[in-house]
Design an enzyme around this catalytic site. Structure first.
Site, PDB file in Angstrom:
ATOM      1  N   CYS A 175       0.857  -1.191   0.000  1.00 40.13           N
ATOM      2  CA  CYS A 175       0.000   0.000   0.000  1.00 40.13           C
ATOM      3  C   CYS A 175       0.891   1.238   0.000  1.00 40.13           C
ATOM      4  CB  CYS A 175      -0.886  -0.015   1.242  1.00 40.13           C
ATOM      5  SG  CYS A 175      -1.870   1.465   1.496  1.00 40.13           S
ATOM      6  N   HIS A 176       0.324   2.345  -0.462  1.00 43.34           N
ATOM      7  CA  HIS A 176       1.071   3.599  -0.462  1.00 43.34           C
ATOM      8  C   HIS A 176       1.526   3.964   0.963  1.00 43.34           C
ATOM      9  CE1 HIS A 176       1.856   7.347  -2.848  1.00 43.34           C
ATOM     10  NE2 HIS A 176       2.201   7.699  -1.633  1.00 43.34           N
ATOM     11  N   THR A 177       0.755   3.555   1.961  1.00 43.38           N
ATOM     12  CA  THR A 177       1.097   3.899   3.341  1.00 43.38           C
ATOM     13  C   THR A 177       2.403   3.217   3.777  1.00 43.38           C
ATOM     14  OG1 THR A 177      -1.262   4.109   3.753  1.00 43.38           O
ATOM     15  CG2 THR A 177       0.145   4.089   5.683  1.00 43.38           C
ATOM     16  N   HIS A 179       0.634  -4.133   5.773  1.00 43.22           N
ATOM     17  CA  HIS A 179      -0.623  -4.235   6.537  1.00 43.22           C
ATOM     18  C   HIS A 179      -1.778  -4.760   5.698  1.00 43.22           C
ATOM     19  CE1 HIS A 179      -0.443  -0.312   4.638  1.00 43.22           C
ATOM     20  NE2 HIS A 179      -1.758  -0.300   4.652  1.00 43.22           N
ATOM     21  N   GLU A 180      -1.490  -5.173   4.441  1.00 45.07           N
ATOM     22  CA  GLU A 180      -2.551  -5.790   3.629  1.00 45.07           C
ATOM     23  C   GLU A 180      -2.183  -7.266   3.485  1.00 45.07           C
ATOM     24  OE1 GLU A 180      -2.733  -3.745  -0.154  1.00 45.07           O
ATOM     25  OE2 GLU A 180      -4.111  -2.241   0.625  1.00 45.07           O
ATOM     26  N   CYS A 231     -12.378  -3.970  19.432  1.00 45.14           N
ATOM     27  CA  CYS A 231     -12.429  -4.751  20.679  1.00 45.14           C
ATOM     28  C   CYS A 231     -13.860  -4.997  21.104  1.00 45.14           C
ATOM     29  CB  CYS A 231     -11.649  -4.036  21.786  1.00 45.14           C
ATOM     30  SG  CYS A 231     -12.486  -2.603  22.497  1.00 45.14           S
ATOM     31  N   CYS A 268     -14.524  -0.741  24.058  1.00 44.70           N
ATOM     32  CA  CYS A 268     -14.164   0.655  24.344  1.00 44.70           C
ATOM     33  C   CYS A 268     -15.286   1.588  23.890  1.00 44.70           C
ATOM     34  CB  CYS A 268     -12.839   1.011  23.682  1.00 44.70           C
ATOM     35  SG  CYS A 268     -12.914   1.199  21.892  1.00 44.70           S
ATOM     36  N   CYS A 317     -15.730   1.730  20.138  1.00 43.28           N
ATOM     37  CA  CYS A 317     -16.395   0.562  19.553  1.00 43.28           C
ATOM     38  C   CYS A 317     -17.896   0.602  19.813  1.00 43.28           C
ATOM     39  CB  CYS A 317     -15.810  -0.735  20.116  1.00 43.28           C
ATOM     40  SG  CYS A 317     -14.261  -1.188  19.322  1.00 43.28           S
ATOM     41  N   CYS A 356     -11.403   2.080  17.145  1.00 44.08           N
ATOM     42  CA  CYS A 356     -11.160   1.399  18.423  1.00 44.08           C
ATOM     43  C   CYS A 356      -9.827   1.894  19.010  1.00 44.08           C
ATOM     44  CB  CYS A 356     -11.104  -0.113  18.197  1.00 44.08           C
ATOM     45  SG  CYS A 356     -10.611  -1.046  19.651  1.00 44.08           S
ATOM     46  N   ARG A 415      -4.389   1.357  20.884  1.00 50.52           N
ATOM     47  CA  ARG A 415      -3.875   2.448  20.047  1.00 50.52           C
ATOM     48  C   ARG A 415      -2.462   2.896  20.463  1.00 50.52           C
ATOM     49  NH1 ARG A 415      -1.914   4.565  16.580  1.00 50.52           N
ATOM     50  NH2 ARG A 415      -1.850   6.773  16.197  1.00 50.52           N
ATOM     51  N   CYS A 451      -6.917  -3.249   3.540  1.00 52.62           N
ATOM     52  CA  CYS A 451      -6.708  -1.791   3.572  1.00 52.62           C
ATOM     53  C   CYS A 451      -7.343  -1.090   2.375  1.00 52.62           C
ATOM     54  CB  CYS A 451      -5.226  -1.429   3.665  1.00 52.62           C
ATOM     55  SG  CYS A 451      -5.003   0.368   3.722  1.00 52.62           S
ATOM     56  N   ARG A 486      -2.085  -2.359  -7.552  1.00 53.05           N
ATOM     57  CA  ARG A 486      -1.623  -3.119  -6.399  1.00 53.05           C
ATOM     58  C   ARG A 486      -0.718  -4.260  -6.875  1.00 53.05           C
ATOM     59  NH1 ARG A 486      -2.302   0.330  -3.251  1.00 53.05           N
ATOM     60  NH2 ARG A 486      -3.433   0.258  -1.279  1.00 53.05           N
TER      61      ARG A 486
HETATM   62  N1  LIG Z   1      -7.278   6.860   5.238  1.00 59.90           N
HETATM   63  C1  LIG Z   1      -6.899   5.598   5.181  1.00 59.90           C
HETATM   64  O1  LIG Z   1      -7.342   4.750   5.971  1.00 59.90           O
HETATM   65  C2  LIG Z   1      -5.941   5.179   4.117  1.00 59.90           C
HETATM   66  C3  LIG Z   1      -5.791   3.824   3.806  1.00 59.90           C
HETATM   67  C4  LIG Z   1      -4.932   3.463   2.775  1.00 59.90           C
HETATM   68  C5  LIG Z   1      -4.225   4.411   2.077  1.00 59.90           C
HETATM   69  N2  LIG Z   1      -4.372   5.722   2.417  1.00 59.90           N
HETATM   70  C6  LIG Z   1      -3.673   6.779   1.679  1.00 59.90           C
HETATM   71  O2  LIG Z   1      -4.383   6.993   0.465  1.00 59.90           O
HETATM   72  C7  LIG Z   1      -3.504   7.566  -0.497  1.00 59.90           C
HETATM   73  C8  LIG Z   1      -3.596   6.809  -1.821  1.00 59.90           C
HETATM   74  O3  LIG Z   1      -3.134   5.477  -1.676  1.00 59.90           O
HETATM   75  P1  LIG Z   1      -2.907   4.538  -2.976  1.00 59.90           P
HETATM   76  O4  LIG Z   1      -2.378   3.240  -2.446  1.00 59.90           O
HETATM   77  O5  LIG Z   1      -4.113   4.551  -3.836  1.00 59.90           O
HETATM   78  O6  LIG Z   1      -1.725   5.355  -3.686  1.00 59.90           O
HETATM   79  P2  LIG Z   1      -1.203   5.373  -5.213  1.00 59.90           P
HETATM   80  O7  LIG Z   1       0.165   5.932  -5.165  1.00 59.90           O
HETATM   81  O8  LIG Z   1      -1.430   4.053  -5.853  1.00 59.90           O
HETATM   82  O9  LIG Z   1      -2.182   6.412  -5.944  1.00 59.90           O
HETATM   83  C9  LIG Z   1      -2.055   7.803  -5.837  1.00 59.90           C
HETATM   84  C10 LIG Z   1      -2.516   8.422  -7.152  1.00 59.90           C
HETATM   85  O10 LIG Z   1      -2.490   9.838  -7.019  1.00 59.90           O
HETATM   86  C11 LIG Z   1      -2.026  10.392  -8.222  1.00 59.90           C
HETATM   87  N3  LIG Z   1      -1.535  11.759  -8.007  1.00 59.90           N
HETATM   88  C12 LIG Z   1      -0.324  12.145  -7.523  1.00 59.90           C
HETATM   89  N4  LIG Z   1      -0.251  13.482  -7.486  1.00 59.90           N
HETATM   90  C13 LIG Z   1      -1.428  13.955  -7.955  1.00 59.90           C
HETATM   91  C14 LIG Z   1      -1.952  15.258  -8.166  1.00 59.90           C
HETATM   92  N5  LIG Z   1      -1.233  16.345  -7.885  1.00 59.90           N
HETATM   93  N6  LIG Z   1      -3.202  15.369  -8.662  1.00 59.90           N
HETATM   94  C15 LIG Z   1      -3.944  14.272  -8.958  1.00 59.90           C
HETATM   95  N7  LIG Z   1      -3.502  13.006  -8.789  1.00 59.90           N
HETATM   96  C16 LIG Z   1      -2.258  12.860  -8.284  1.00 59.90           C
HETATM   97  C17 LIG Z   1      -0.957   9.410  -8.687  1.00 59.90           C
HETATM   98  O11 LIG Z   1      -0.698   9.540 -10.078  1.00 59.90           O
HETATM   99  C18 LIG Z   1      -1.611   8.077  -8.326  1.00 59.90           C
HETATM  100  O12 LIG Z   1      -2.389   7.563  -9.407  1.00 59.90           O
HETATM  101  C19 LIG Z   1      -2.111   7.522   0.139  1.00 59.90           C
HETATM  102  O13 LIG Z   1      -1.861   8.778   0.726  1.00 59.90           O
HETATM  103  C20 LIG Z   1      -2.278   6.479   1.242  1.00 59.90           C
HETATM  104  O14 LIG Z   1      -1.331   6.660   2.273  1.00 59.90           O
HETATM  105  C21 LIG Z   1      -5.218   6.114   3.410  1.00 59.90           C
HETATM  106 ZN   LIG Z   2      -2.912   0.776   3.413  1.00 55.69          ZN
HETATM  107 ZN   LIG Z   3     -12.575  -0.892  20.895  1.00 57.04          ZN
END
Ligand SMILES: NC(=O)c1ccc[n+]([C@@H]2O[C@H](COP(=O)([O-])OP(=O)(O)OC[C@H]3O[C@@H](n4cnc5c(N)ncnc54)[C@H](O)[C@@H]3O)[C@@H](O)[C@H]2O)c1
Ligand SMILES: [Zn+2]
Ligand SMILES: [Zn+2]
Length: 473
Positions: free
Chosen positions: A144-146, A166-167, A196, A199, A202, A210, A214, A273, A468
């Site tokens: 994942c991007h994270t 985490h995936e 859980c 809490c 939850c 949850c 944390r 994720c 992915r």
């Molecule tokens: N909130 C959550 O629970 C959660 C969960 C998972 C991932 N995320 C976050 O979500 C985001 C995306 O994750 P992903 O795995 O899809 O990433 P990814 O890198 O696969 O996709 C990001 C996309 O954004 C595009 N991009 C980059 N700059 C841009 C701009 N200026 N304008 C428009 N598009 C642009 C890229 O070309 C790419 O296609 C990341 O920041 C990740 O950390 C959050």
């Molecule tokens: Zn993720």
């Molecule tokens: Zn909980």
């Protein structure tokens, strides 16, 4: 390591087990009927000659330490091994250890520490205080991007050395003392947002956050403030309570969802994720109504999952926004009705979108992790009712800004973690939806690589070529 344990090597693609006898020097791999029937070559031969079925029982010792798992084989070698095995020994397994922040995946140090079959992660604490935990063997994990964000050093919570990831999806190897909801052999998906059930978070239907573990999860530790991983004699931190870039990992039982055992693990790992988050952002966080107009910024896995959700609820218009036009075709296949590249316009993208939609969108979703785009997404919303959901994770210390007037005039700014899903109860249902073909998952997998090529997987993400990449152990 339990001597008999090392012969079990699972092959999830075929959903069969490859029993490989380590105590006969890895010479005789044989295919057996299912992954529960992992036995050594001697047992298989005895079974074959006698025409008796192979036994498939596995057991864990009362220490709850997953290294004490023993197969109940019946040949002399295994019997001896079981007798010799003692609780508290460690599992040595493949794991990708990230040693420092800001180091690119291809840096010398990272490469040097590429997963190695016989050294890396190990576990074993023999600690009876660690009651509520389950250990499991991973079969597949997504990138994942994270993970990349933490590896880059942008994550304020990022700790090193760490096993990221985490995936994931796998099967329970053993459970800790007091764990009743899982047993060895269960098919599971780890959860970075636990549930859980006790809490106040939850118990509140308005949130899925949850808080039970944390603090220690944020510190890369198990609730007893220890880490279960060591590498080259050094403790290695856990990541998001999951650490799926390891062949074996240990999680708290509230961070685990039991899913259909027939699920394809190399697909449902992604429901841990990205897909669940984007999809849930539409259904749970924004609660998009049929006929709404929506814009999705960033067309990676998260953005595509948002499009999937918007299409499912009957949005009338779904505008995909990305600076990489290679992402457009897939977005169209998922249901985007319009595609916009901000680089094709000299004006701010929010102005372009407001003009395209007669005053702005009903819903916008930021799936990039860029604070400037978060602002654009809010300002592209329609006055009076537009809602913008932040999904992307921005770098450490960054802040969002807009003119307060944007909110005074009726726009709403929201955010989501794991798409608002109460994880333990929701992930099994999402897996069922995928198996009943209500939810796309296969379409997100653009690349499949062996786990040892994890660095290639990161490169594919950075270069924008992959949606992915799934790594198989
Ligand atoms: N909130 C959550 O629970 C959660 C969960 C998972 C991932 N995320 C976050 O979500 C985001 C995306 O994750 P992903 O795995 O899809 O990433 P990814 O890198 O696969 O996709 C990001 C996309 O954004 C595009 N991009 C980059 N700059 C841009 C701009 N200026 N304008 C428009 N598009 C642009 C890229 O070309 C790419 O296609 C990341 O920041 C990740 O950390 C959050
Ligand atoms: Zn993720
Ligand atoms: Zn909980």
């Amino acid at each position: 390591m339990c001597p008999v344990q090392s012969f079990k090597i699972s092959c999830f693609q075929s959903r069969k087990c490859l029993a490989l006898s380590m105590h006969v020097q890895q010479m005789f791999p044989i295919m057996l009927g299912c992954r529960a029937q992992a036995h050594c070559v001697c047992c298989a031969l005895i079974g074959f000659v006698r025409g008796t079925p192979l036994r498939s029982d596995w057991t864990a010792s009362d220490s709850g330490n997953f290294s004490s798992l023993r197969p109940l084989c019946f040949c002399a070698v295994c019997c001896m091994s079981v007798i010799m095995a003692t609780a508290g020994k460690v599992i040595k397994c493949k794991a990708a250890v990230a040693w420092g922040r800001g180091r690119p995946c291809r840096s010398k140090r990272w490469r040097w520490l590429r997963p190695k079959p016989t050294r890396s992660a190990s576990s074993g604490d023999g600690d009876r205080r660690s009651r509520e935990r389950a250990a499991f063997q991973l079969f597949a994990t997504g990138i994942c991007h994270t993970d990349s964000y933490t590896l880059s050093g942008s994550d304020p919570e990022g700790l090193f050395p760490v096993i990221l990831g985490h995936e994931g999806a796998g099967t329970v190897e053993s459970v800790g003392e007091g764990v009743t909801k899982f047993k060895a052999g269960d098919t599971v998906v780890p959860l970075y947002v636990p549930q859980c059930g006790d809490c106040k978070f939850c118990k509140n239907p308005k949130t899925n956050l949850c808080q039970k573990i944390r603090v220690t999860q944020g510190q890369g530790l198990m609730p007893d403030r220890t880490t279960r991983f060591t590498c080259q004699g050094k403790p290695v931190f856990h990541f998001m309570g999951c650490s799926t870039f390891s062949e074996y990992t240990v999680v708290v039982d509230i961070s685990l969802a039991k899913v259909d055992e027939k699920a394809a693990l190399d697909k449902v790992c992604l429901l841990g994720c990205g897909i669940s988050t984007g999809y849930g952002a539409v259904l749970n966080t924004a609660k998009v109504e049929p006929g709404s107009t929506c814009a999705v910024f960033g067309l990676g896995a998260l953005g595509l999952a948002v499009i999937m959700g918007c299409k499912e609820v009957g949005a009338s218009r779904i505008i995909g926004v990305d600076i990489n036009p290679d992402k457009f075709q897939k977005a169209k296949e998922f249901g985007a009705t319009d595609l916009v590249n901000p680089k094709d316009h000299s004006r701010p993208i929010q102005e372009v979108l407001v003009e395209m939609t007669d005053g702005g969108l009903d819903y916008t979703f930021e799936c990039v992790g860029n604070v400037a785009i978060m602002r654009a997404a809010l300002e592209a919303c329609h006055k009076g009712w537009g809602v913008s959901v932040i999904i992307g994770v921005a770098g450490a210390g960054q802040e969002i800004s807009t003119r307060p007037f944007q909110l005074v005039t009726g726009r709403t700014w929201k955010g989501t973690a794991f798409g608002g899903w109460k994880s333990v109860e929701s992930v099994p249902k999402l897996v069922d939806d995928y198996m009943n073909k209500k939810l796309k998952v296969d379409e997100f997998v653009t690349h499949t690589l062996p786990f040892d090529k994890i660095n290639e997987g990161f490169e594919l993400l950075h270069s924008g070529q992959s949606i992915r990449t799934v790594l198989n152990f």
